[in-house]
Design an enzyme around this catalytic site. Sequence first.
Site, PDB file in Angstrom:
ATOM      1  N   GLU A  61       3.504  -7.203   6.456  1.00  0.00           N
ATOM      2  CA  GLU A  61       3.630  -5.759   6.615  1.00  0.00           C
ATOM      3  C   GLU A  61       5.064  -5.407   7.038  1.00  0.00           C
ATOM      4  O   GLU A  61       5.649  -6.064   7.901  1.00  0.00           O
ATOM      5  CB  GLU A  61       2.640  -5.293   7.684  1.00  0.00           C
ATOM      6  CG  GLU A  61       2.630  -3.821   7.984  1.00  0.00           C
ATOM      7  CD  GLU A  61       1.600  -3.476   9.056  1.00  0.00           C
ATOM      8  OE1 GLU A  61       1.369  -2.270   9.282  1.00  0.00           O
ATOM      9  OE2 GLU A  61       1.015  -4.398   9.674  1.00  0.00           O
ATOM     10  N   LYS A 110      -1.327   2.471   3.720  1.00  0.00           N
ATOM     11  CA  LYS A 110      -2.247   2.090   4.794  1.00  0.00           C
ATOM     12  C   LYS A 110      -3.051   3.294   5.278  1.00  0.00           C
ATOM     13  O   LYS A 110      -2.495   4.326   5.651  1.00  0.00           O
ATOM     14  CB  LYS A 110      -1.441   1.484   5.944  1.00  0.00           C
ATOM     15  CG  LYS A 110      -2.257   0.910   7.080  1.00  0.00           C
ATOM     16  CD  LYS A 110      -1.338   0.259   8.111  1.00  0.00           C
ATOM     17  CE  LYS A 110      -2.092  -0.444   9.208  1.00  0.00           C
ATOM     18  NZ  LYS A 110      -1.175  -1.119  10.167  1.00  0.00           N
ATOM     19  N   CYS A 137      -2.963  -4.748   7.050  1.00  0.00           N
ATOM     20  CA  CYS A 137      -3.218  -5.079   8.447  1.00  0.00           C
ATOM     21  C   CYS A 137      -4.534  -4.516   8.981  1.00  0.00           C
ATOM     22  O   CYS A 137      -5.608  -5.001   8.650  1.00  0.00           O
ATOM     23  CB  CYS A 137      -2.024  -4.640   9.286  1.00  0.00           C
ATOM     24  SG  CYS A 137      -1.980  -5.378  10.943  1.00  0.00           S
TER      25      CYS A 137
END
Length: 261
Positions: free
Chosen positions: A41, A109, A143
């Site tokens: 990330e 995300k 994540c």
Amino acid sequence: MQIRACQLDAETGDAKARMAAIRWLTGDAASDGADVVVFPELALTGYGAGDEIRDLAETIDGPTVAELQRLADEHGIAVITGLALREAQGVVNAALVALPRRKPIVYAKQHLYGDYEKALFTPGRVPSGLFEIAGMKAAVLVCFDVEFPERVRELAVAGAEIVFVPTALPASDGARFVAEKIVPVRAFENQIFIVYVDHVGSDARFAYQGLSCIAAPDGTRITAAPDDQFAILSASIDRADYAESRVQNPYLAELAAHRDR
């Protein structure tokens, strides 16, 4: 599918040094026959760079994405990495998929973690789409997303066989549990592969857990990195090798049957 996953040291350096590392590691992965190389990330800036992340964010037609696409085209390898991108709704914490001679794919995300991320980014609103690498249907999350069972299940139901997860997991007892237990469970309960790639070491703000891994449909970690050093993971995976696991654990088939009743 031949996979190369690169657990980067948080002290790799500035954006220029990070791109140089990604450039070298991509070429090395391609020379070893990898179909895909995966980085953490925000690998292009480092996760802990704060406001600099927003300052350096480019649009998808900027030079950073162009360079990643050039690497994919030149080496004939898919390149997956986390980076900040500037979109109409704001700066997003994205996973970029550069596929050889195809238009880059971006996923933003959806679940931002803590005040740090929420101050820097706008959350994504669009589910990850599917794409193909080496004959397998793939998708990406970033994540914290993978810790929500709903996010992984929706991809598995859509047909994903493998999910790539660039991550920046700060070190803690809970983080170790995520890397060692939750990620393999997500693979097991959805009968898919998960490639989970973290940073390691420390930057000015955070220390990272490491423990990157490639998890299989039977819940095993095919390969895993340590928690204290740069590491390169390599694995060759074949969905057919886990046919027995799908027979024993037919979660998706049972869900489909339940919907049809």
